[in-house]
Structure formats: C-alpha cells, structure tokens
Design a protein around this motif. Structure first.
Motif, PDB file in Angstrom:
ATOM      1  N   PHE A  76       0.854  -1.183   0.000  1.00 18.91           N
ATOM      2  CA  PHE A  76       0.000   0.000   0.000  1.00 18.91           C
ATOM      3  C   PHE A  76       0.888   1.230   0.000  1.00 18.91           C
ATOM      4  O   PHE A  76       2.009   1.209   0.482  1.00 18.91           O
ATOM      5  N   ASN A  77       0.368   2.309  -0.582  1.00 17.22           N
ATOM      6  CA  ASN A  77       1.118   3.563  -0.619  1.00 17.22           C
ATOM      7  C   ASN A  77       0.716   4.440   0.564  1.00 17.22           C
ATOM      8  O   ASN A  77      -0.173   4.064   1.345  1.00 17.22           O
ATOM      9  N   PRO A  78       1.322   5.599   0.736  1.00 17.39           N
ATOM     10  CA  PRO A  78       1.006   6.457   1.887  1.00 17.39           C
ATOM     11  C   PRO A  78      -0.452   6.916   1.941  1.00 17.39           C
ATOM     12  O   PRO A  78      -0.932   7.318   2.992  1.00 17.39           O
ATOM     13  N   HIS A  79      -1.152   6.848   0.818  1.00 21.23           N
ATOM     14  CA  HIS A  79      -2.557   7.259   0.779  1.00 21.23           C
ATOM     15  C   HIS A  79      -3.503   6.096   1.048  1.00 21.23           C
ATOM     16  O   HIS A  79      -4.718   6.262   1.017  1.00 21.23           O
ATOM     17  N   GLY A  80      -2.947   4.906   1.289  1.00 22.77           N
ATOM     18  CA  GLY A  80      -3.755   3.739   1.612  1.00 22.77           C
ATOM     19  C   GLY A  80      -4.196   2.910   0.421  1.00 22.77           C
ATOM     20  O   GLY A  80      -4.915   1.932   0.584  1.00 22.77           O
ATOM     21  N   TYR A  81      -3.777   3.262  -0.799  1.00 24.34           N
ATOM     22  CA  TYR A  81      -4.139   2.476  -1.979  1.00 24.34           C
ATOM     23  C   TYR A  81      -3.295   1.206  -2.014  1.00 24.34           C
ATOM     24  O   TYR A  81      -2.073   1.253  -1.839  1.00 24.34           O
ATOM     25  N   VAL A  82      -3.943   0.076  -2.257  1.00 23.09           N
ATOM     26  CA  VAL A  82      -3.255  -1.210  -2.306  1.00 23.09           C
ATOM     27  C   VAL A  82      -2.914  -1.528  -3.758  1.00 23.09           C
ATOM     28  O   VAL A  82      -3.744  -1.366  -4.653  1.00 23.09           O
ATOM     29  N   PHE A  83      -1.686  -1.984  -3.976  1.00 24.91           N
ATOM     30  CA  PHE A  83      -1.217  -2.369  -5.309  1.00 24.91           C
ATOM     31  C   PHE A  83      -0.717  -3.799  -5.263  1.00 24.91           C
ATOM     32  O   PHE A  83       0.037  -4.162  -4.363  1.00 24.91           O
ATOM     33  N   GLN A  84      -1.120  -4.586  -6.241  1.00 25.15           N
ATOM     34  CA  GLN A  84      -0.547  -5.907  -6.426  1.00 25.15           C
ATOM     35  C   GLN A  84       0.379  -5.784  -7.620  1.00 25.15           C
ATOM     36  O   GLN A  84      -0.068  -5.450  -8.726  1.00 25.15           O
ATOM     37  N   ILE A  85       1.661  -5.997  -7.364  1.00 28.12           N
ATOM     38  CA  ILE A  85       2.652  -5.830  -8.422  1.00 28.12           C
ATOM     39  C   ILE A  85       3.317  -7.155  -8.744  1.00 28.12           C
ATOM     40  O   ILE A  85       3.400  -8.052  -7.901  1.00 28.12           O
ATOM     41  N   ARG A  86       3.784  -7.248  -9.973  1.00 27.97           N
ATOM     42  CA  ARG A  86       4.576  -8.381 -10.435  1.00 27.97           C
ATOM     43  C   ARG A  86       5.939  -7.831 -10.846  1.00 27.97           C
ATOM     44  O   ARG A  86       6.029  -6.760 -11.430  1.00 27.97           O
ATOM     45  N   CYS A  87       6.980  -8.589 -10.562  1.00 25.25           N
ATOM     46  CA  CYS A  87       8.349  -8.126 -10.787  1.00 25.25           C
ATOM     47  C   CYS A  87       8.925  -8.694 -12.082  1.00 25.25           C
ATOM     48  O   CYS A  87       8.767  -9.885 -12.371  1.00 25.25           O
TER      49      CYS A  87
END
Length: 136
Positions: free
Chosen positions: A67-78
């Motif tokens: 999650f970022n500082p604004h609370g948004y959750v991200f699912q990332i692939r590398c």
C-alpha cells in the motif's frame, strides 16, 4: 513523518553488469517475436511491455501486495526488463517497498498510462508492474 532508508546495494536480484540495458533490450525484442513466449501488454492500449521470460522473484516472490502512503493497495509483479516502459522523475527512497532500492514511476511508452515503478540500487534494477494494468 518521512521514512528514509539507507542506500546500500540491495541484494534482491543478481546484479546487472554495467551497460546491460542494451543486452536486455535485445533479448526482450527477440523474445517478443517468439510465439512460445507470453507477451505482457498494457491493458489500456495493448502495447507490448515485456514477456513472461523476464518475470523475476524479488524477496522470494514474483508477486507482492503493498500500500502507498494514501492507503491504496497495489498488487505488483516483478520483471527484470520492461522495454515497453519508460520511467520519469528523480529516484526516491521515500516510502520504498524494497529496502535499499529507490523508485521511479514507470509508464507505458505508447500511451503514458501508469504501469508501476522501476526500482534500483547501486547494483541492480527491476520493474514492479501493477497486475491490473497488464494483460497477457
């Protein structure tokens, strides 16, 4: 409160030798022409971003949720390479998800949609691309 991290080389991936960007680009271009490779495309415009041969594990996983500082959750692939991306802005260590690595925003070269981030240390780099912004 600002969180800062030290700048030692991270050992998340094997180090990329200096000047290896051009080697990765050549490998990516060749692999995108191989019909056995699964192409990873920008969901917005369909541009080729990378392929599954560049999927990599960072901290023992290919996929992460943050999650970022604004609370948004991200699912990332590398991915170790994503020549369909360009990155912008100055590298930042602020609220980095991978200790020892700075990040820059990564966008699609074709349509400029935000696709994720390019993370780097003194010895390596990789792309953390947002799962929902990609299609295969």
């Amino acid at each position: 409160m600002q969180t800062t991290y030290p700048h030692p080389p991270c050992s998340l991936l094997k180090s990329a030798p200096p000047g290896s960007d051009s080697n990765l680009e050549a490998k990516l271009k060749a692999s995108l022409d191989d019909p056995k490779k699964k192409k990873v495309l920008c969901r917005t415009c369909g541009a080729e971003i990378t392929d599954n041969s560049f999927a990599t594990r960072v901290n023992n996983s290919h996929e992460h949720s943050f999650f970022n500082p604004h609370g948004y959750v991200f699912q990332i692939r590398c991915y170790s390479a994503a020549t369909g991306c360009r990155y912008s802005g100055k590298p930042s260590y602020e609220f980095t998800w991978f200790a020892g690595c700075s990040w820059q925003i990564a966008v699609c070269k074709a349509c400029l949609s935000h696709l994720g981030w390019r993370f780097q240390s003194d010895s390596t780099y990789f792309y953390g691309l947002i799962r929902d912004k990609l299609t295969e």
